[in-house]
Design a protein around this motif. Structure first.
Motif, PDB file in Angstrom:
ATOM      1  N   ALA A  42     -23.462 -77.255 -39.244  1.00  0.00           N
ATOM      2  CA  ALA A  42     -23.945 -78.455 -38.558  1.00  0.00           C
ATOM      3  C   ALA A  42     -24.361 -78.113 -37.130  1.00  0.00           C
ATOM      4  CB  ALA A  42     -22.835 -79.512 -38.524  1.00  0.00           C
ATOM      5  N   ALA A  43     -25.118 -79.026 -36.545  1.00  0.00           N
ATOM      6  CA  ALA A  43     -25.494 -78.870 -35.148  1.00  0.00           C
ATOM      7  C   ALA A  43     -24.230 -78.961 -34.292  1.00  0.00           C
ATOM      8  CB  ALA A  43     -26.478 -79.970 -34.754  1.00  0.00           C
ATOM      9  N   PRO A  44     -24.212 -78.275 -33.155  1.00  0.00           N
ATOM     10  CA  PRO A  44     -23.031 -78.346 -32.287  1.00  0.00           C
ATOM     11  C   PRO A  44     -22.646 -79.795 -31.976  1.00  0.00           C
ATOM     12  CG  PRO A  44     -24.552 -76.686 -31.486  1.00  0.00           C
ATOM     13  CD  PRO A  44     -25.241 -77.412 -32.611  1.00  0.00           C
ATOM     14  N   SER A  45     -21.377 -80.048 -32.052  1.00  0.00           N
ATOM     15  CA  SER A  45     -20.875 -81.396 -31.795  1.00  0.00           C
ATOM     16  C   SER A  45     -19.739 -81.325 -30.788  1.00  0.00           C
ATOM     17  CB  SER A  45     -20.369 -82.012 -33.102  1.00  0.00           C
ATOM     18  OG  SER A  45     -19.215 -81.312 -33.547  1.00  0.00           O
ATOM     19  N   GLY A  46     -19.307 -82.481 -30.353  1.00  0.00           N
ATOM     20  CA  GLY A  46     -18.182 -82.539 -29.426  1.00  0.00           C
ATOM     21  C   GLY A  46     -16.933 -81.914 -29.999  1.00  0.00           C
ATOM     22  N   GLU A  47     -16.716 -82.091 -31.308  1.00  0.00           N
ATOM     23  CA  GLU A  47     -15.525 -81.528 -31.947  1.00  0.00           C
ATOM     24  C   GLU A  47     -15.557 -80.002 -31.928  1.00  0.00           C
ATOM     25  OE1 GLU A  47     -17.331 -83.989 -33.268  1.00  0.00           O
ATOM     26  OE2 GLU A  47     -15.912 -85.658 -33.242  1.00  0.00           O
ATOM     27  N   ILE A  48     -16.729 -79.427 -32.218  1.00  0.00           N
ATOM     28  CA  ILE A  48     -16.848 -77.973 -32.209  1.00  0.00           C
ATOM     29  C   ILE A  48     -16.653 -77.441 -30.789  1.00  0.00           C
ATOM     30  CG2 ILE A  48     -18.404 -76.024 -32.608  1.00  0.00           C
ATOM     31  CD1 ILE A  48     -19.650 -77.665 -34.893  1.00  0.00           C
ATOM     32  N   ILE A  49     -17.208 -78.131 -29.828  1.00  0.00           N
ATOM     33  CA  ILE A  49     -17.048 -77.717 -28.431  1.00  0.00           C
ATOM     34  C   ILE A  49     -15.574 -77.776 -28.025  1.00  0.00           C
ATOM     35  CG2 ILE A  49     -17.594 -78.343 -26.034  1.00  0.00           C
ATOM     36  CD1 ILE A  49     -20.388 -79.221 -27.171  1.00  0.00           C
ATOM     37  N   ARG A  50     -14.867 -78.824 -28.456  1.00  0.00           N
ATOM     38  CA  ARG A  50     -13.440 -78.932 -28.128  1.00  0.00           C
ATOM     39  C   ARG A  50     -12.636 -77.830 -28.815  1.00  0.00           C
ATOM     40  NH1 ARG A  50     -14.694 -84.329 -28.242  1.00  0.00           N
ATOM     41  NH2 ARG A  50     -13.930 -84.693 -30.344  1.00  0.00           N
ATOM     42  N   LEU A  51     -12.941 -77.537 -30.086  1.00  0.00           N
ATOM     43  CA  LEU A  51     -12.238 -76.453 -30.775  1.00  0.00           C
ATOM     44  C   LEU A  51     -12.463 -75.113 -30.059  1.00  0.00           C
ATOM     45  CD1 LEU A  51     -12.805 -77.167 -34.578  1.00  0.00           C
ATOM     46  CD2 LEU A  51     -10.628 -77.141 -33.350  1.00  0.00           C
ATOM     47  N   THR A  52     -13.692 -74.898 -29.629  1.00  0.00           N
ATOM     48  CA  THR A  52     -14.008 -73.666 -28.906  1.00  0.00           C
ATOM     49  C   THR A  52     -13.227 -73.597 -27.598  1.00  0.00           C
ATOM     50  OG1 THR A  52     -16.218 -73.668 -29.891  1.00  0.00           O
ATOM     51  CG2 THR A  52     -15.898 -72.277 -27.950  1.00  0.00           C
ATOM     52  N   ALA A  53     -13.097 -74.707 -26.908  1.00  0.00           N
ATOM     53  CA  ALA A  53     -12.318 -74.742 -25.671  1.00  0.00           C
ATOM     54  C   ALA A  53     -10.847 -74.414 -25.953  1.00  0.00           C
ATOM     55  CB  ALA A  53     -12.441 -76.112 -25.006  1.00  0.00           C
ATOM     56  N   HIS A  54     -10.298 -74.939 -27.044  1.00  0.00           N
ATOM     57  CA  HIS A  54      -8.910 -74.632 -27.416  1.00  0.00           C
ATOM     58  C   HIS A  54      -8.752 -73.146 -27.737  1.00  0.00           C
ATOM     59  CE1 HIS A  54      -7.639 -78.718 -27.216  1.00  0.00           C
ATOM     60  NE2 HIS A  54      -8.412 -79.112 -28.218  1.00  0.00           N
ATOM     61  N   TYR A  55      -9.730 -72.580 -28.455  1.00  0.00           N
ATOM     62  CA  TYR A  55      -9.719 -71.158 -28.795  1.00  0.00           C
ATOM     63  C   TYR A  55      -9.624 -70.313 -27.511  1.00  0.00           C
ATOM     64  CZ  TYR A  55     -11.702 -66.648 -30.181  1.00  0.00           C
ATOM     65  OH  TYR A  55     -11.934 -65.311 -30.357  1.00  0.00           O
ATOM     66  N   ALA A 101      -8.668 -71.301 -24.526  1.00  0.00           N
ATOM     67  CA  ALA A 101      -7.412 -71.586 -23.816  1.00  0.00           C
ATOM     68  C   ALA A 101      -6.267 -70.766 -24.411  1.00  0.00           C
ATOM     69  CB  ALA A 101      -7.101 -73.078 -23.878  1.00  0.00           C
ATOM     70  N   LEU A 102      -6.234 -70.652 -25.752  1.00  0.00           N
ATOM     71  CA  LEU A 102      -5.191 -69.842 -26.389  1.00  0.00           C
ATOM     72  C   LEU A 102      -5.321 -68.375 -26.003  1.00  0.00           C
ATOM     73  CD1 LEU A 102      -5.119 -71.482 -29.934  1.00  0.00           C
ATOM     74  CD2 LEU A 102      -3.313 -71.562 -28.192  1.00  0.00           C
ATOM     75  N   ILE A 103      -6.532 -67.874 -25.944  1.00  0.00           N
ATOM     76  CA  ILE A 103      -6.717 -66.483 -25.515  1.00  0.00           C
ATOM     77  C   ILE A 103      -6.181 -66.301 -24.098  1.00  0.00           C
ATOM     78  CG2 ILE A 103      -8.432 -64.740 -24.854  1.00  0.00           C
ATOM     79  CD1 ILE A 103     -10.098 -65.650 -27.259  1.00  0.00           C
ATOM     80  N   ARG A 104      -6.510 -67.227 -23.197  1.00  0.00           N
ATOM     81  CA  ARG A 104      -6.020 -67.108 -21.817  1.00  0.00           C
ATOM     82  C   ARG A 104      -4.489 -67.178 -21.773  1.00  0.00           C
ATOM     83  NH1 ARG A 104     -10.442 -70.407 -20.988  1.00  0.00           N
ATOM     84  NH2 ARG A 104      -9.160 -72.270 -20.836  1.00  0.00           N
ATOM     85  N   MET A 105      -3.886 -68.027 -22.607  1.00  0.00           N
ATOM     86  CA  MET A 105      -2.430 -68.169 -22.615  1.00  0.00           C
ATOM     87  C   MET A 105      -1.731 -66.911 -23.157  1.00  0.00           C
ATOM     88  SD  MET A 105      -1.941 -72.099 -23.975  1.00  0.00           S
ATOM     89  CE  MET A 105      -0.390 -71.697 -24.705  1.00  0.00           C
ATOM     90  N   TRP A 106      -2.317 -66.300 -24.190  1.00  0.00           N
ATOM     91  CA  TRP A 106      -1.640 -65.220 -24.904  1.00  0.00           C
ATOM     92  C   TRP A 106      -2.048 -63.827 -24.466  1.00  0.00           C
ATOM     93  CZ3 TRP A 106      -2.595 -67.846 -30.289  1.00  0.00           C
ATOM     94  CH2 TRP A 106      -1.703 -68.922 -30.428  1.00  0.00           C
ATOM     95  N   ALA A 107      -3.139 -63.684 -23.750  1.00  0.00           N
ATOM     96  CA  ALA A 107      -3.616 -62.346 -23.382  1.00  0.00           C
ATOM     97  C   ALA A 107      -2.713 -61.727 -22.338  1.00  0.00           C
ATOM     98  CB  ALA A 107      -5.045 -62.425 -22.867  1.00  0.00           C
TER      99      ALA A 107
END
Length: 84
Positions: A61-74, A76-82
């Motif tokens: 699908a075309a980029p949506s708000g949900e995909i953008i939010r999931l990407t932001a969470h992804y 954020a997890l990298i920053r938390m765990w790296a």
């Protein structure tokens, strides 16, 4: 697993594997080691699965708000765990 000429395979260093003898042509190998910034294997697996899901959603699908939010969470997890 037989690869085409020029292909490369990456795998976890703890993976048991074997290289079979070459029956024709030439076998050239290059070996290197990389270290993930995320040490915990379970966390790396979770990030990998999340990344694959985000990629599949983007293709479907075309980029949506949900995909953008999931990407932001992804990210954020990298920053938390790296561990850099």
């Amino acid at each position: 697993m037989k690869l085409d000429a020029g292909d490369m395979l990456l795998y976890d260093g703890g993976t048991i594997h074997e290289v079979r003898p070459v029956t024709s042509g030439e076998h050239t190998g290059a070996f290197f080691w990389i270290q993930s910034g995320v040490r915990d294997a379970a966390r790396r697996h979770l990030l990998h699965e999340l990344d694959k899901t985000i990629s599949a959603l983007r293709e479907a699908a075309a980029p949506s708000g949900e995909i953008i939010r999931l990407t932001a969470h992804y990210h954020a997890l990298i920053r938390m765990w790296a561990e850099v």
